[in-house]
Design a protein around this motif. Structure first.
Motif, mmCIF file in Angstrom:
data_model
loop_
_atom_site.group_PDB
_atom_site.id
_atom_site.type_symbol
_atom_site.label_atom_id
_atom_site.label_comp_id
_atom_site.label_asym_id
_atom_site.label_seq_id
_atom_site.Cartn_x
_atom_site.Cartn_y
_atom_site.Cartn_z
ATOM 1 N N ASN A 11 0.868 -1.193 -0.014
ATOM 2 C CA ASN A 11 -0.080 -0.179 0.015
ATOM 3 C C ASN A 11 0.920 1.214 -0.026
ATOM 4 O O ASN A 11 0.583 2.279 -0.719
ATOM 5 N N LYS A 12 1.912 1.122 0.869
ATOM 6 C CA LYS A 12 2.901 2.221 0.803
ATOM 7 C C LYS A 12 3.408 2.438 -0.725
ATOM 8 O O LYS A 12 3.635 3.572 -1.038
ATOM 9 N N MET A 13 3.632 1.364 -1.283
ATOM 10 C CA MET A 13 4.382 1.519 -2.557
ATOM 11 C C MET A 13 3.318 2.125 -3.710
ATOM 12 O O MET A 13 3.832 3.034 -4.356
ATOM 13 N N GLU A 14 2.056 1.770 -3.563
ATOM 14 C CA GLU A 14 1.388 2.486 -4.423
ATOM 15 C C GLU A 14 1.235 4.142 -3.948
ATOM 16 O O GLU A 14 1.189 5.027 -5.102
ATOM 17 N N GLU A 15 1.491 4.507 -2.969
ATOM 18 C CA GLU A 15 1.863 6.086 -2.504
ATOM 19 C C GLU A 15 2.783 6.593 -3.156
ATOM 20 O O GLU A 15 2.774 7.683 -3.768
ATOM 21 N N ILE A 16 3.855 5.900 -3.034
ATOM 22 C CA ILE A 16 5.239 6.357 -3.599
ATOM 23 C C ILE A 16 5.164 6.475 -4.822
ATOM 24 O O ILE A 16 5.525 7.446 -5.506
ATOM 25 N N LYS A 17 4.546 5.413 -5.639
ATOM 26 C CA LYS A 17 4.477 5.490 -7.123
ATOM 27 C C LYS A 17 3.553 6.792 -7.335
ATOM 28 O O LYS A 17 4.182 7.429 -8.472
ATOM 29 N N ALA A 18 2.570 6.940 -6.718
ATOM 30 C CA ALA A 18 1.717 8.125 -7.218
ATOM 31 C C ALA A 18 2.465 9.421 -6.960
ATOM 32 O O ALA A 18 2.233 10.221 -7.818
ATOM 33 N N PHE A 19 3.237 9.610 -5.873
ATOM 34 C CA PHE A 19 4.039 10.707 -5.455
ATOM 35 C C PHE A 19 4.921 10.826 -6.764
ATOM 36 O O PHE A 19 5.104 12.291 -7.197
ATOM 37 N N SER A 48 10.260 -6.056 -5.495
ATOM 38 C CA SER A 48 10.292 -6.771 -4.142
ATOM 39 C C SER A 48 10.024 -5.855 -3.066
ATOM 40 O O SER A 48 9.773 -6.277 -1.895
ATOM 41 N N GLY A 49 9.414 -4.475 -3.401
ATOM 42 C CA GLY A 49 9.068 -3.588 -2.368
ATOM 43 C C GLY A 49 10.368 -2.892 -1.796
ATOM 44 O O GLY A 49 9.983 -1.771 -0.973
ATOM 45 N N LYS A 50 11.516 -3.009 -2.513
ATOM 46 C CA LYS A 50 12.487 -2.175 -2.121
ATOM 47 C C LYS A 50 12.273 -0.895 -3.018
ATOM 48 O O LYS A 50 11.976 -0.781 -4.163
ATOM 49 N N VAL A 51 12.646 0.370 -2.371
ATOM 50 C CA VAL A 51 12.874 1.462 -3.132
ATOM 51 C C VAL A 51 14.415 2.067 -2.856
ATOM 52 O O VAL A 51 14.689 2.268 -1.822
ATOM 53 N N MET A 52 15.203 2.391 -3.773
ATOM 54 C CA MET A 52 16.340 2.839 -3.742
ATOM 55 C C MET A 52 16.092 4.284 -4.186
ATOM 56 O O MET A 52 15.609 4.779 -4.949
ATOM 57 N N PHE A 53 17.063 5.292 -3.194
ATOM 58 C CA PHE A 53 17.174 6.636 -3.310
ATOM 59 C C PHE A 53 18.487 6.902 -3.572
ATOM 60 O O PHE A 53 19.519 6.700 -2.729
ATOM 61 N N GLN A 54 19.047 7.388 -4.697
ATOM 62 C CA GLN A 54 20.409 7.622 -5.052
ATOM 63 C C GLN A 54 20.574 9.212 -5.227
ATOM 64 O O GLN A 54 20.134 9.967 -5.986
ATOM 65 N N GLY A 55 21.479 9.754 -4.428
ATOM 66 C CA GLY A 55 21.796 11.421 -4.540
ATOM 67 C C GLY A 55 22.278 11.731 -3.063
ATOM 68 O O GLY A 55 22.009 10.875 -2.161
ATOM 69 N N ALA A 56 22.721 13.096 -2.896
ATOM 70 C CA ALA A 56 23.082 13.567 -1.876
ATOM 71 C C ALA A 56 22.001 13.356 -0.738
ATOM 72 O O ALA A 56 22.183 13.303 0.517
ATOM 73 N N ALA A 57 20.808 13.859 -1.167
ATOM 74 C CA ALA A 57 19.655 14.016 -0.096
ATOM 75 C C ALA A 57 18.699 12.892 -0.196
ATOM 76 O O ALA A 57 17.716 12.861 0.359
ATOM 77 N N GLY A 58 19.461 11.752 -0.534
ATOM 78 C CA GLY A 58 18.573 10.527 -0.840
ATOM 79 C C GLY A 58 18.021 10.108 0.682
ATOM 80 O O GLY A 58 16.937 9.545 0.821
ATOM 81 N N ALA A 59 18.780 10.212 1.675
ATOM 82 C CA ALA A 59 18.429 9.534 2.894
ATOM 83 C C ALA A 59 17.289 10.424 3.533
ATOM 84 O O ALA A 59 16.230 9.706 3.996
ATOM 85 N N ASN A 60 17.333 11.733 3.336
ATOM 86 C CA ASN A 60 16.236 12.498 3.648
ATOM 87 C C ASN A 60 14.919 12.442 2.825
ATOM 88 O O ASN A 60 13.769 12.516 3.405
#
Ligand code: MG
Length: 307
Positions: A11-19, A48-60
């Motif tokens: 359900n979170k993935m759906e939200e992330i995808k829409a965003f 698999s449900g993983k989301v990867m954020f690449q870049g300096a502000a990725g963690a935030n």
């Protein structure tokens, strides 16, 4: 390049995808659901449900989804230090934090020292892993143990948190600074007694934790162990978690009082609606005073408030 990977439910993935839909690149790597580019960041979501954020502000950016603690934990589960035998009956200084995934209210960290002699009393007062407890029960227990266990509880006020995030600090570093300070406060309080061990409920790899503390004057290093789900490993972490939650709940109630409205914990859709109401009543600046501004809830609330 810094990579942050989080694991999210469907359900979170759906939200992330829409965003991130407005930022889709149209190129999807094998096994991926989508790839998006936004303000210097590349966001890739996998089946698999993983989301990867690449870049300096990725963690935030990852922390927007309220799962940064899990994010750090996903990889670090196997890296927790093996604990000495009979660990649960040792005299231990433990620490834990709450509020990292809540849009409203501060990150709150508590360190707490529990020795062998105190264990039967704490157990009889109901101290245990608080994950299964509701807030009223946690608060009842906290009020009984606060006068009897040496502890230090630190909350990072939301305006300060937002300032630190704006200056480029990630949640991991903030937590590391708060844990380290709370631990040193308690060590000073109980001196010359020394705990047999220190246990931190793990939110980052050990090396990352100490990297975050590189510029601190005092760094607690001796006899330090890291473990995930540490509330279940020693009463000191269970007690720390209870006191941290109590403090968070108190500050949360103050925020509700100041705004004159009931608020929801976490970072879900109800939170967006409440945040939109705050914008409508008091303006965006007021919302920032009480929230973790970089969470996705801010943008969603702004959109809702415009409707
Ligand atoms: Mg924890």
């Amino acid at each position: 390049m810094a990579n942050t990977v989080i694991q999210v439910p469907a359900n979170k993935m759906e939200e992330i995808k829409a965003f991130y839909k407005p930022f889709f690149t149209g190129k999807t790597p094998p096994g991926a659901l989508f790839s998006a580019k936004k303000q210097g960041l590349t966001i890739t979501a996998y089946k698999s449900g993983k989301v990867m954020f690449q870049g300096a502000a990725g963690a935030n950016e990852a922390a927007k989804w309220g799962t940064v603690a899990e994010a750090a934990g996903v990889k670090s589960k196997s890296s927790g230090s093996p604990l000495p035998p009979q660990f649960s009956s040792k005299n231990v200084l433990g620490s834990d934090e709450v509020g990292t995934g809540d849009f409203f209210g501060p990150i709150t960290v508590c360190a707490c020292y529990v020795d062998r002699e105190q264990m039967p009393l704490l157990t009889s007062l109901g101290v245990k892993d608080s994950k299964a407890m509701k807030d009223p029960e946690i608060c009842r227990i906290a009020e009984k143990i606060i006068p009897i266990v040496p502890h230090s509880v630190l909350a990072c006020p939301n305006p300060k948190y937002n300032e630190l995030v704006a200056s480029g600090m990630n949640q991991g570093k903030m937590k590391a600074l708060l844990h380290n300070r709370a631990l040193s406060n308690v060590l000073a309080r109980i001196a010359p007694t020394r705990p047999e061990a220190i246990l931190i409920d793990q939110f980052a790899e050990k090396n990352a934790y100490y990297r975050y503390l590189a510029n601190e004057r005092e760094i607690v290093r001796e006899d330090v162990y890291f473990a995930t789900k540490a509330e279940g490993l020693h009463l000191s972490v269970a007690a720390a978690s209870i006191i941290a939650r109590y403090k968070f709940v108190q500050i949360f109630a103050e925020i509700e009082h100041e705004l004159g409205m009931t608020l929801t914990k976490g970072a879900g859709a109800k939170v967006d609606q409440e945040a939109a109401q705050i914008i409508a009543r008091y303006g965006l600046d007021t919302l920032h005073q009480y929230t973790k501004e970089h969470f996705a809830n801010t943008d969603k609330a702004i959109r809702l408030a415009r409707k």
